[in-house]
Design an enzyme around this catalytic site. Structure first.
Site, mmCIF file in Angstrom:
data_model
loop_
_atom_site.group_PDB
_atom_site.id
_atom_site.type_symbol
_atom_site.label_atom_id
_atom_site.label_comp_id
_atom_site.label_asym_id
_atom_site.label_seq_id
_atom_site.Cartn_x
_atom_site.Cartn_y
_atom_site.Cartn_z
ATOM 1 C CG ASN A 9 -39.436 11.703 4.298
ATOM 2 O OD1 ASN A 9 -40.580 12.153 4.430
ATOM 3 N ND2 ASN A 9 -38.378 12.475 4.037
ATOM 4 C CE LYS A 11 -38.199 12.853 0.490
ATOM 5 N NZ LYS A 11 -37.082 13.303 -0.320
ATOM 6 C CG HIS A 96 -35.577 16.017 4.926
ATOM 7 N ND1 HIS A 96 -35.453 16.595 3.677
ATOM 8 C CD2 HIS A 96 -35.548 14.683 4.732
ATOM 9 C CE1 HIS A 96 -35.367 15.636 2.771
ATOM 10 N NE2 HIS A 96 -35.424 14.467 3.376
ATOM 11 C CD GLU A 98 -36.993 16.891 0.264
ATOM 12 O OE1 GLU A 98 -38.049 16.633 0.865
ATOM 13 O OE2 GLU A 98 -36.433 16.054 -0.488
ATOM 14 C CD GLU A 168 -32.192 11.848 4.316
ATOM 15 O OE1 GLU A 168 -32.768 10.834 3.898
ATOM 16 O OE2 GLU A 168 -32.737 12.948 4.388
ATOM 17 N N GLY A 174 -33.532 11.963 -3.882
ATOM 18 C CA GLY A 174 -34.501 12.029 -4.976
ATOM 19 C C GLY A 174 -33.873 12.145 -6.352
ATOM 20 C CB SER A 213 -31.163 7.626 -4.487
ATOM 21 O OG SER A 213 -31.592 8.888 -4.978
#
Ligand code: PGA
Length: 259
Positions: A9, A11, A96, A98, A168, A174, A213
């Protein structure tokens, strides 16, 4: 035994020049053995789907980071599932954290996208995960169950064959904090049990990826867990050596558990 899947990903990162060198590095560093043993996919930002479709090493698939709930029309700034199909996207990330957190995506929207992806033959990678507060309150499994049921309840069982689920934990994305292999396995096992309650076949054929991560040093331990079938990789997917190592760990652990 499910074939491992490792999805990059990217991003909102990259440029034409950076992508070219990353894709070239992957082409030269990924062995034939690894690309045969693992389904590897790259999800670039939308403007680079064309570039990636032209420059992707053979045997690596393309994926997208999102799509719209509507099929076409007056939706300025959005991208449809048919556009992803034009580029032979094999996967699309949906829900996701985010997108949920920063762009207010709801389970209803994610469910609509999920159905559309399945109808089009693109594998939806449904992302679920708890925040740190939810984990500390002891709510992890409830949160995962609610996010999953919001999709499972509205979709037809037969349409689930293409589904991939990515666990996740929001606090691990991150941040450099990874769920320990046993924390991840606990949630993956729970997801498998929930799927089992709906349909035994679905439970055994749905790949469950871990994300948050993942790096070249922790990947092998995660892949060794019985209910972890691969990874969704953010930061480390931008570093070719690290991403290749993660794919190699998936290949090794995938073949090790079938022996
Ligand atoms: P990370 O991102 O590997 O950088 O934590 C994972 C993801 O958000 O999919």
């Amino acid at each position: 035994m499910l074939k491992p899947i490792v999805i990059a990903n990217w991003k909102m990162n990259g440029s034409l020049a950076e992508n070219r060198s990353l894709l070239q590095a992957l082409a030269s560093q990924l062995s034939q053995q690894t690309v045969h043993a693992v389904d590897i996919a790259i999800c670039p930002p939308f403007p680079y789907l064309f570039q990636a479709s032209e420059e992707l090493p053979p045997q690596i698939s393309l994926g997208a980071q999102n799509m719209n709930t509507y099929v076409a029309g007056a939706h300025t700034g959005e991208v449809s599932v048919a556009m992803l199909e034009d580029f032979d996207c094999r996967y699309v990330l949906l829900g996701h954290s985010e997108r949920r957190r920063l762009y207010g995506e709801t389970n209803t929207e994610i469910g609509g996208k999920f159905e559309l992806a399945i109808e089009t033959g693109i594998r939806p990678v449904l992302c679920v995960g708890e925040t740190l507060e939810e984990r500390q309150r002891g709510d992890t499994l409830n949160v995962i169950e609610a996010q999953l049921n919001a999709i499972l309840d509205r979709s037809k069982r037969e349409s689930m064959a293409l589904m991939v689920i990515a666990y996740e934990p929001v606090w691990a994305i991150g941040t450099g904090l990874t769920a320990s292999p046993s924390q991840a396995q606990e949630v993956h096992h729970y997801i498998r049990t929930l799927l089992q309650e709906v349909d035994a076949g679905m439970a055994s054929h749905t790949p469950l990826l871990y994300g948050g991560s993942v790096n070249k040093d922790n990947a092998a331990d995660l892949f060794r867990q019985p209910d972890i079938n691969g990874a969704l990789v953010g930061g480390a997917s931008l570093k070719p050596i690290d991403f290749v190592r993660i794919c190699e760990s998936a290949a090794y652990e995938g073949t090790a558990t079938t022996r």
